[in-house]
Design a protein around this motif. Structure first.
Motif, short mmCIF file in Angstrom:
data_model
loop_
_atom_site.label_atom_id
_atom_site.label_comp_id
_atom_site.label_asym_id
_atom_site.label_seq_id
_atom_site.Cartn_x
_atom_site.Cartn_y
_atom_site.Cartn_z
N LEU A 60 -7.07 -4.89 -1.46
CA LEU A 60 -7.40 -5.75 -2.61
C LEU A 60 -6.69 -5.26 -3.87
N ALA A 61 -5.88 -6.13 -4.44
CA ALA A 61 -5.12 -5.78 -5.64
C ALA A 61 -6.03 -5.70 -6.85
N PRO A 62 -5.80 -4.72 -7.72
CA PRO A 62 -6.56 -4.65 -8.98
C PRO A 62 -6.14 -5.80 -9.90
N PRO A 63 -7.01 -6.21 -10.81
CA PRO A 63 -8.25 -5.56 -11.25
C PRO A 63 -9.49 -6.03 -10.50
N ASN A 64 -9.32 -6.62 -9.32
CA ASN A 64 -10.49 -7.07 -8.56
C ASN A 64 -11.16 -5.90 -7.85
N ALA A 65 -12.44 -6.05 -7.54
CA ALA A 65 -13.24 -4.98 -6.94
C ALA A 65 -13.68 -5.37 -5.54
N PHE A 66 -13.75 -4.40 -4.62
CA PHE A 66 -14.24 -4.68 -3.28
C PHE A 66 -15.68 -4.19 -3.14
N ASP A 107 -18.39 -3.63 -4.68
CA ASP A 107 -19.15 -3.26 -5.86
C ASP A 107 -18.25 -3.31 -7.09
N PHE A 108 -18.85 -3.49 -8.25
CA PHE A 108 -18.09 -3.73 -9.48
C PHE A 108 -17.16 -2.59 -9.86
N ASP A 109 -17.47 -1.36 -9.41
CA ASP A 109 -16.66 -0.21 -9.84
C ASP A 109 -15.66 0.25 -8.78
N ARG A 110 -15.56 -0.47 -7.68
CA ARG A 110 -14.62 -0.08 -6.62
C ARG A 110 -13.31 -0.86 -6.80
N ILE A 111 -12.48 -0.33 -7.67
CA ILE A 111 -11.23 -0.98 -8.06
C ILE A 111 -10.10 0.04 -7.97
N TYR A 112 -9.01 -0.32 -7.34
CA TYR A 112 -7.84 0.56 -7.30
C TYR A 112 -7.21 0.62 -8.69
N SER A 113 -6.75 1.79 -9.06
CA SER A 113 -5.90 1.88 -10.25
C SER A 113 -4.52 1.33 -9.88
N ALA A 114 -3.69 1.09 -10.88
CA ALA A 114 -2.33 0.59 -10.60
C ALA A 114 -1.57 1.58 -9.72
N GLU A 115 -1.76 2.86 -9.97
CA GLU A 115 -1.08 3.89 -9.18
C GLU A 115 -1.57 3.90 -7.74
N GLN A 116 -2.89 3.79 -7.56
CA GLN A 116 -3.45 3.78 -6.21
C GLN A 116 -2.96 2.56 -5.43
N TRP A 117 -2.91 1.41 -6.09
CA TRP A 117 -2.48 0.19 -5.42
C TRP A 117 -1.00 0.30 -5.02
N GLN A 118 -0.18 0.83 -5.88
CA GLN A 118 1.23 1.01 -5.56
C GLN A 118 1.39 1.95 -4.36
N LYS A 119 0.56 3.00 -4.34
CA LYS A 119 0.62 3.94 -3.21
C LYS A 119 0.22 3.24 -1.91
N LYS A 120 -0.80 2.40 -1.96
CA LYS A 120 -1.24 1.68 -0.77
C LYS A 120 -0.17 0.70 -0.30
N GLN A 121 0.40 -0.04 -1.24
CA GLN A 121 1.47 -0.98 -0.90
C GLN A 121 2.65 -0.24 -0.27
N ARG A 122 2.98 0.90 -0.83
CA ARG A 122 4.11 1.68 -0.33
C ARG A 122 3.83 2.19 1.08
N TRP A 123 2.58 2.58 1.35
CA TRP A 123 2.22 3.08 2.68
C TRP A 123 2.37 1.98 3.73
N VAL A 124 1.89 0.79 3.41
CA VAL A 124 1.99 -0.34 4.35
C VAL A 124 3.46 -0.67 4.59
N ALA A 125 4.25 -0.75 3.52
CA ALA A 125 5.67 -1.09 3.66
C ALA A 125 6.41 -0.03 4.48
N PHE A 160 -8.13 -8.78 1.71
CA PHE A 160 -8.72 -9.47 0.56
C PHE A 160 -7.63 -10.23 -0.22
N SER A 161 -6.54 -9.53 -0.53
CA SER A 161 -5.46 -10.13 -1.33
C SER A 161 -4.43 -10.77 -0.41
#
Length: 364
Positions: A36-42, A44-62, A79-80
């Motif tokens: 799930l891409a930020p700023p959305n939450a999975f 619970d309201f506080d479970r949101i990836y930071s921009a850095e975390q999301w980039q790391k996840k995208q990079r891992w999948v790629a 989700f996304s």
């Protein structure tokens, strides 16, 4: 319901010379774990990836796609949807399919992730699997029974083989179907008893849901196989070991109490095989002598326990022991370094499942 089929222009007959020259195919099943891409939450309201975390996840999948290069990959916990479609297209997957969308609460909290499929081969048809209400009631279920996560069926044009119905699933988890209502004023023992009762009953309710999903899906697959004759491939996160009685009927090998060989042969046309078992069969005598007992690695770890929850099941067209088969399972890869020997810089936002892939080689 949202249905997305992303494709590129292809010839009318869909098959191209380059694909027909391909003698090996790779299939993978990949639980993305809260994609799930930020700023959305999975959840619970506080479970949101930071921009850095999301980039790391995208990079891992790629990186996984670039390293292993599966031709077809089934995804769970999506989700996304649009982000995933864009990512796989950049990696050479011109075909992408999904039939559902997650639930969104308060505009940014996402629940109920969906499954998806990306393919390098052309897609001919996409559908969700309906619940046969009459059959559901025969099984003792309610008339409004539904899959916990919608099942995706994508008919893909395989080189040499033709049409193959690829099913992507994420069966109900083992999480108890309900929680105990704790009375804060009652005794500690009473609270513990209520929690334990809810765990036992709720866990069994989840098992009933999971087993019923598998049964209803299998009935639908058999009926479609009888009408269309397409090869079958079932992959995903089963949330259960296959040998357990809850899901064992997915790989029922033969008719019971029937010794007629012609009947048994016909039944085998409708049965599924575990890719791991087919891989063991395909090992040469020399390979078996070097490593006589192949050990299947776990795909999920929880505390001190581990289990195989992610599977790829195949029809007779991929069974080397079947005279009419086209392909055999020549390799089975359990990508699990991020689970058993992780590097935080690389694997910090990967997934809590191993990624299972197989190689199919055209039979001579």
């Amino acid at each position: 319901m949202r249905i997305i089929v992303s494709t590129s222009p292809t010839p009318a007959d869909i098959e191209c010379e380059s694909a027909l020259g391909q003698t090996q195919l790779k299939i993978a099943t990949f639980n993305l774990f809260n994609y799930l891409a930020p700023p959305n939450a999975f959840y619970d309201f506080d479970r949101i990836y930071s921009a850095e975390q999301w980039q790391k996840k995208q990079r891992w999948v790629a990186t996984y796609l670039q390293t292993h290069e599966p031709d077809i990959i089934g995804f769970q916990e999506v989700f996304s949807i649009d982000s995933l479609a864009e990512l796989v297209k950049k990696e050479g997957y011109e075909y992408f399919a999904v039939v559902d969308e997650p639930t969104v609460i308060d505009d940014f909290i996402y629940r109920d992730p969906v499954v998806a499929l990306a393919s390098k081969f052309p897609i001919k048809e996409v559908a969700s699997i309906p619940v046969d209400k009459a059959l559901a009631m025969q099984l003792g279920l309610t008339e409004d029974f539904t899959f916990s996560r919608q099942v995706l069926r994508v008919t893909v044009v395989f080189p040499h083989l033709g049409l193959c119905d690829c099913y992507v699933v994420h069966f109900k988890s083992k999480r108890a179907a309900w929680q105990a209502e704790i009375d804060r004023l009652s005794s500690l023992e009473g609270n513990v008893i209520e929690q334990f009762k809810a765990q036992v009953a709720g866990g069994w309710a989840s098992s009933i849901q999971r087993g019923s999903e598998a049964t209803l899906l299998m009935m639908n697959m058999i009926e479609r196989r009888a009408k269309q004759g397409n090869a079958m491939l079932l992959m995903g996160d089963f949330n259960n070991v296959l040998e357990d009685g809850i899901l064992a009927h997915l790989v029922t090998p033969k008719l019971l109490f029937n010794n007629d060989l012609s009947h048994q042969s016909l039944a085998r046309f409708y049965t599924l095989r575990d890719a791991w078992s087919l891989y063991e069969i395909s090992q040469s005598a020399e390979q078996k002598e070097k490593e006589p007992r192949l050990k299947r690695a776990a795909t999920h770890y929880f505390g001190q326990s581990s289990s195989v929850l992610d599977y790829i099941l195949l029809s007779s067209e991929f069974d080397a022991t079947d005279q009419s088969s086209y392909f055999e399972v020549s390799d089975y890869i359990n990508t699990d370094k991020h689970l058993i020997n992780p590097s935080f810089d690389i694997d910090g936002e990967s997934t809590d499942h191993a990624v299972v892939s197989i190689k199919l080689t055209l039979r001579k």
